[in-house]
Design an enzyme around this catalytic site. Sequence first.
Site, PDB file in Angstrom:
ATOM      1  N   ALA A  70       0.832  -1.206   0.000  1.00  0.00           N
ATOM      2  CA  ALA A  70       0.000   0.000   0.000  1.00  0.00           C
ATOM      3  C   ALA A  70       0.865   1.255   0.000  1.00  0.00           C
ATOM      4  O   ALA A  70       1.979   1.272   0.524  1.00  0.00           O
ATOM      5  CB  ALA A  70      -0.918  -0.001   1.219  1.00  0.00           C
ATOM      6  N   GLY A 115       0.701  -5.614   0.546  1.00  0.00           N
ATOM      7  CA  GLY A 115      -0.235  -5.740  -0.554  1.00  0.00           C
ATOM      8  C   GLY A 115       0.406  -6.237  -1.831  1.00  0.00           C
ATOM      9  O   GLY A 115      -0.268  -6.851  -2.672  1.00  0.00           O
ATOM     10  N   GLU A 118       0.344  -9.839  -1.485  1.00  0.00           N
ATOM     11  CA  GLU A 118      -1.050 -10.278  -1.594  1.00  0.00           C
ATOM     12  C   GLU A 118      -1.518 -10.327  -3.047  1.00  0.00           C
ATOM     13  O   GLU A 118      -2.302 -11.208  -3.416  1.00  0.00           O
ATOM     14  CB  GLU A 118      -1.946  -9.369  -0.752  1.00  0.00           C
ATOM     15  CG  GLU A 118      -1.758  -9.614   0.741  1.00  0.00           C
ATOM     16  CD  GLU A 118      -2.494  -8.611   1.600  1.00  0.00           C
ATOM     17  OE1 GLU A 118      -3.218  -9.040   2.516  1.00  0.00           O
ATOM     18  OE2 GLU A 118      -2.343  -7.390   1.363  1.00  0.00           O
ATOM     19  N   GLU A 138       2.407  -6.102   7.763  1.00  0.00           N
ATOM     20  CA  GLU A 138       1.411  -5.097   8.149  1.00  0.00           C
ATOM     21  C   GLU A 138       1.331  -4.828   9.647  1.00  0.00           C
ATOM     22  O   GLU A 138       1.101  -3.687  10.057  1.00  0.00           O
ATOM     23  CB  GLU A 138       0.028  -5.510   7.615  1.00  0.00           C
ATOM     24  CG  GLU A 138      -0.175  -5.264   6.127  1.00  0.00           C
ATOM     25  CD  GLU A 138       0.285  -6.420   5.248  1.00  0.00           C
ATOM     26  OE1 GLU A 138      -0.060  -6.437   4.059  1.00  0.00           O
ATOM     27  OE2 GLU A 138       0.998  -7.308   5.766  1.00  0.00           O
TER      28      GLU A 138
END
Length: 264
Positions: A70, A115, A118, A138
């Site tokens: 992110a 992310g 992910e 995270e």
Amino acid sequence: MSEERYGEFVLVRRHGHVAELALDRPKAMNAVSTEMARSVAAACTALGDDRDVRAVVVTSTHERAFCVGADLKERNSFTDADLVRQRPVARGAYTGVLELPVPTIAAVHGFALGGGFELALSCDVIVADATAVVGLPEVSVGVIPGGGGTQLLPRRVGAARAAELIFTARRVEATEARGLGLVDVLVEAGQDREEALAMGARIAANSPVGLRAAKKALRLGHGLDLRAGLEVEDAAWRSVAFSGDRAEGVAAFNEKRSPNWPGE
């Protein structure tokens, strides 16, 4: 090879029946901003609807990173209301990749963190080169994996291993990542894109109807008990058994030639 851009940060290249979705925000090491998330989702919607696409390869144009996760610089400017508004946009990027109806391959080099990892986990297969560093850090910045990581990682490596990786927030280098099953294929530095595209081409030589049905059976059947899973498989088999692809595949086999898939 044709190219199409989705917003400023996503580039789709066509290699025959293989679509390459390239993350293209090099100045930020492909950090996922709101705009980039929206573009990833839009590209996935278009590719999922395109019956000419038989496989998707997710790559990066940055030399040292697949995606660092992110965009925390953007997040730092958010109010709570901004964060609430952004959440469905961010989710749309990850679910966009996850729900692509055709086989997907991630080509990972350098950093694939948070992310970014992910996005790779949302693919069916992860090809990584020797420079890859993956992880879900995270909790070290006060949040949790929110792009599917808490659900996708244990499905790959088991609950205890996923817990250790998520709770420690540690980064895992390529060789260990391959040993733990965090990535599936390990290649020499700089070879991840080439290998992933080659795998995509091998996949795309097969029946498009069969590929979509096989992926659906794999995804829907995962986690079910065996009896229920076999019913999912049977439904998928019935969806292809009377297709033009099945008729062409059998005919081509018997005639000792390459099939010309009708895709229906």
